[in-house]
Design an enzyme around this catalytic site. Structure first.
Site, short mmCIF file in Angstrom:
data_model
loop_
_atom_site.label_atom_id
_atom_site.label_comp_id
_atom_site.label_asym_id
_atom_site.label_seq_id
_atom_site.Cartn_x
_atom_site.Cartn_y
_atom_site.Cartn_z
N GLY A 12 48.67 163.86 51.17
CA GLY A 12 47.94 164.77 50.31
C GLY A 12 46.80 165.48 51.04
N ASP A 13 46.30 166.51 50.39
CA ASP A 13 45.17 167.29 50.92
C ASP A 13 45.47 167.92 52.27
OD1 ASP A 13 43.78 166.43 48.65
OD2 ASP A 13 43.10 164.63 49.67
N LYS A 16 47.86 172.42 50.94
CA LYS A 16 48.99 173.05 50.22
C LYS A 16 48.52 174.30 49.46
CE LYS A 16 49.61 169.12 48.14
NZ LYS A 16 48.75 168.24 48.93
N ASN A 38 45.24 164.97 39.01
CA ASN A 38 44.90 164.17 40.21
C ASN A 38 44.89 165.07 41.44
OD1 ASN A 38 47.67 164.47 39.82
ND2 ASN A 38 48.23 162.47 40.62
N ALA A 39 45.56 166.23 41.36
CA ALA A 39 45.57 167.18 42.47
C ALA A 39 44.26 167.94 42.54
CB ALA A 39 46.72 168.17 42.27
N GLY A 40 43.92 168.36 43.74
CA GLY A 40 42.78 169.25 43.94
C GLY A 40 43.17 170.20 45.04
N HIS A 41 43.48 171.44 44.69
CA HIS A 41 43.96 172.42 45.67
C HIS A 41 42.89 173.49 45.85
CE1 HIS A 41 48.45 171.26 44.86
NE2 HIS A 41 47.69 170.25 45.21
N GLN A 224 50.12 166.30 45.50
CA GLN A 224 50.21 165.03 46.24
C GLN A 224 51.11 165.24 47.47
OE1 GLN A 224 50.73 164.64 42.49
NE2 GLN A 224 48.55 164.83 42.68
N THR A 239 51.47 157.62 43.97
CA THR A 239 51.22 158.20 42.66
C THR A 239 52.44 157.92 41.78
OG1 THR A 239 50.36 160.14 41.51
CG2 THR A 239 52.07 160.54 43.19
N ARG A 305 37.58 160.61 52.65
CA ARG A 305 38.98 160.37 53.03
C ARG A 305 39.03 159.53 54.30
NH1 ARG A 305 40.12 166.71 52.19
NH2 ARG A 305 40.37 166.74 49.93
N LEU A 332 43.82 173.06 62.36
CA LEU A 332 43.83 172.88 63.81
C LEU A 332 42.42 172.98 64.38
CD1 LEU A 332 45.81 172.46 66.20
CD2 LEU A 332 45.69 174.94 66.58
N ASP A 333 41.61 173.86 63.78
CA ASP A 333 40.24 174.08 64.26
C ASP A 333 39.39 172.81 64.23
OD1 ASP A 333 40.71 174.67 61.36
OD2 ASP A 333 38.51 174.56 61.32
N GLY A 415 41.00 177.64 59.74
CA GLY A 415 39.80 177.69 58.92
C GLY A 415 40.23 177.76 57.48
P1 GDP Z 1 45.64 170.41 49.11
O1 GDP Z 1 45.38 169.35 48.10
O2 GDP Z 1 46.81 170.10 49.97
O3 GDP Z 1 45.73 171.79 48.52
O4 GDP Z 1 44.37 170.40 50.08
P2 GDP Z 1 42.81 170.30 49.63
O5 GDP Z 1 42.38 171.62 49.10
O6 GDP Z 1 42.57 169.10 48.79
O7 GDP Z 1 42.14 169.94 51.02
C1 GDP Z 1 42.21 170.80 52.10
C2 GDP Z 1 40.77 171.17 52.51
O8 GDP Z 1 40.78 171.74 53.80
C3 GDP Z 1 40.14 172.22 51.60
O9 GDP Z 1 38.76 171.99 51.53
C4 GDP Z 1 40.44 173.53 52.31
O10 GDP Z 1 39.51 174.56 52.03
C5 GDP Z 1 40.31 173.09 53.74
N1 GDP Z 1 41.17 173.81 54.69
C6 GDP Z 1 42.43 174.27 54.50
N2 GDP Z 1 42.93 174.79 55.64
C7 GDP Z 1 41.95 174.65 56.57
C8 GDP Z 1 41.86 174.95 57.97
O11 GDP Z 1 42.79 175.46 58.59
N3 GDP Z 1 40.69 174.61 58.60
C9 GDP Z 1 39.65 174.03 57.95
N4 GDP Z 1 38.55 173.74 58.66
N5 GDP Z 1 39.69 173.73 56.65
C10 GDP Z 1 40.83 174.03 55.97
P1 IMO Z 2 46.60 166.79 46.27
O1 IMO Z 2 47.61 167.54 45.43
C1 IMO Z 2 45.33 162.98 47.95
C2 IMO Z 2 46.21 159.41 45.59
C3 IMO Z 2 45.05 158.62 45.05
C4 IMO Z 2 45.64 157.21 45.10
C5 IMO Z 2 47.09 157.44 44.70
C6 IMO Z 2 47.39 157.20 43.24
O2 IMO Z 2 45.23 167.35 46.18
O3 IMO Z 2 47.08 166.60 47.66
P2 IMO Z 2 46.87 158.61 41.04
O4 IMO Z 2 45.58 159.06 40.43
O5 IMO Z 2 47.79 159.75 41.38
O6 IMO Z 2 47.56 157.56 40.25
O7 IMO Z 2 46.45 157.89 42.44
O8 IMO Z 2 47.37 158.79 45.02
N1 IMO Z 2 46.24 160.84 45.23
C7 IMO Z 2 45.95 161.83 46.08
N2 IMO Z 2 45.50 161.79 47.35
N3 IMO Z 2 45.60 164.18 47.36
C8 IMO Z 2 46.08 164.22 46.09
O9 IMO Z 2 46.49 165.37 45.51
C9 IMO Z 2 46.23 163.01 45.37
N4 IMO Z 2 46.63 162.70 44.13
C10 IMO Z 2 46.65 161.37 44.06
O10 IMO Z 2 43.91 158.75 45.86
O11 IMO Z 2 45.62 156.73 46.41
MG MG Z 3 43.83 168.07 47.46
#
Ligand code: GDP
Ligand code: IMO
Ligand code: MG
Length: 426
Positions: A12-13, A16, A38-41, A224, A239, A305, A332-333, A415
């Protein structure tokens, strides 16, 4: 024209949301197919940050129809708050479509999640405590409440009475909680939530079929990631849904012919939030460096994390599980200031080398990483927009990962900003 899937290949994170934001430009619809809030994009556009939990990341484009598919679990209050938050930032959500078959995350789900985690103490899963697991458990137990039930007050009240009769016994007897009053909840859903949400409820399946038939490109946005997948992840530290690409079709109501591109998203290193195994985890100053430089704190819960080196074993397994046609490499940065960068190329368990994930948990738990070391580039990449501007060491790092993973890396981000990426062709 068929569809494209964006899927997380790690825990995750991976970024995406930011990749979806770029790919969505060429698409008519962006569909969330599983998971919930549970997602945070995160998207960063013209210096403004948007953190989305339920609404698909294509919402910022006026030509995109954002769709919440049947495979998603929806907390209606969170969804309404997100619509309002976006509206306040000038983003119109009136095009949003929500599947009537999506299940609701209700206050008792959130309570059960939180109380269960507290009771587990040190053995906790580290969930986001959003009620996701209990909501999917209800769906599987056939005691769930669906979005469409908001349109049928009597049925909704009856279902809430039936499910809370049992849930309240658990809440009271096991957790010492007072329980949830079904009538109070029904009144609130009927009078406050239903009128606001009903304009968004529509025939999402019909909409997507028509779009695909008329030659539009549909983008499926995974939440996720592969190793949080209920079947394929590091069970039980997973999850309660299936983020893998195969589920995109189930969670949106389409068949296998609907997709011709699967973009696996991989961070240039690795992170994980919550409990569970992590073979390449770094509990040292490099781990701290990755947390601070990569701002590795949850978008959703603010939790720090865990960090580690890139794991090619997981990446290869992910390509298999998702049929990834290509990889988008993000962040990559963040590696800019490292003199030496390690990449895990295989695992070792009891003297045996594994190129793919060991098929048994007890083997995975004992795995140690086999690393190869590559020189860092010690340069700021954040302004790079073309492959020709990349230092040789960065090209070598990307090419090495590509060779390890076995499918092309076609996109590299340097970035968080919408423009901070380059197309990479080897
Ligand atoms: P997701 O859940 O897969 O959509 O990812 P998140 O948004 O939870 O976490 C990715 C984090 O990295 C966010 O704070 C983005 O703004 C940041 N991010 C994404 N791409 C880049 C990158 O290429 N470089 C840096 N430094 N940050 C990035
Ligand atoms: P995005 O879409 C990272 C993790 C939780 C926990 C496990 C189960 O932003 O990538 P849950 O609340 O789903 O039952 O928790 O899954 N988890 C994530 N980790 N990114 C997420 O979403 C996640 N959604 C759930 O931290 O380990
Ligand atoms: Mg996220």
């Amino acid at each position: 024209m068929p569809g494209s899937i964006v899927v997380g290949t790690q825990w995750g994170d991976e970024g995406k949301g930011r990749v979806v934001d770029i790919v969505a430009k060429e698409c008519s619809h962006v569909v969330r197919y599983q998971g919930g809030h549970n997602a945070g994009h995160t998207l960063v556009v013209d210096g403004e940050t948007f953190a989305l939990q339920l609404i698909p990341s294509g919402v910022l484009y006026e030509h995109v129809i954002p769709v919440i598919g049947n495979g998603v679990v929806v907390d209606p209050h969170v969804l309404l708050a997100e619509i309002e938050m976006l509206g306040a930032k000038g983003v119109d959500c009136s095009r949003l479509m929500v599947s009537p078959q999506a299940h609701l995350v209700l206050p008792y789900h959130q309570l059960m999640d939180e109380l269960a985690e507290t009771q587990l103490g040190d053995a906790k899963l580290g969930t986001t405590k959003r009620g996701i697991g209990p909501a999917y458990a209800d769906k599987a137990s056939r005691t769930g409440i669906r979005v469409e039930d908001l349109l049928d007050s009597d049925y909704l009240r009856e279902r809430l009475h039936a499910v809370l009769r049992e849930r309240n016994i658990i809440l009271r007897e096991i957790y010492g909680h007072e329980g949830v009053d079904p009538d109070v909840l029904a009144d609130q859903l009927i009078t406050e939530v239903a009128p606001k949400l009903s304009p968004y409820i529509g025939d999402t399946i019909g909409e997507l079929h028509t779009a695909l038939q008329s030659g539009e490109r549909v983008l499926f946005e995974g939440a996720q990631a592969t190793f949080l997948d209920l079947d394929h992840g590091t069970y039980p530290f997973v999850t309660s849904s299936n983020p893998v690409s195969g589920y995109a079709l189930v969670g949106a109501g389409l068949g296998p012919g609907a997709v011709d591109q699967v973009i696996g998203i991989a961070k240039a290193y690795l992170t994980r939030v919550g409990s569970g195994p992590f073979v390449t985890e770094l509990i040292d100053e490099i781990g701290d460096y990755l947390v601070e430089t990569g701002r590795e704190y949850g978008t959703n819960t603010g939790r720090r994390r865990r960090t580690g080196w890139f794991d090619s074993v997981m990446a290869r397994q992910s390509v298999r599980l998702n049929a990834c046609s290509e990889i988008a490499l993000t962040k990559l940065d963040v590696l800019d200031q490292l003199k030496i960068i390690k990449v895990c190329v295989a695992y070792e368990v009891d003297g045996r080398r594994y190129e793919y994930l060991p098929h048994l948990r007890r083997l995975h738990d004992r795995a140690t990483p086999i690393y190869e070391e590559l020189p860092g580039w010690l340069q700021d990449l954040s302004e790079v927009t073309d492959r020709s501007e990349l230092p040789n060491e960065a090209i070598d790092y990307i090419s090495f990962l590509e060779q390890q993973i076995g499918v092309p890396i076609r996109f590299v981000s340097v970035g968080p900003g919408r423009e901070q990426y380059l197309r990479f062709t080897s």
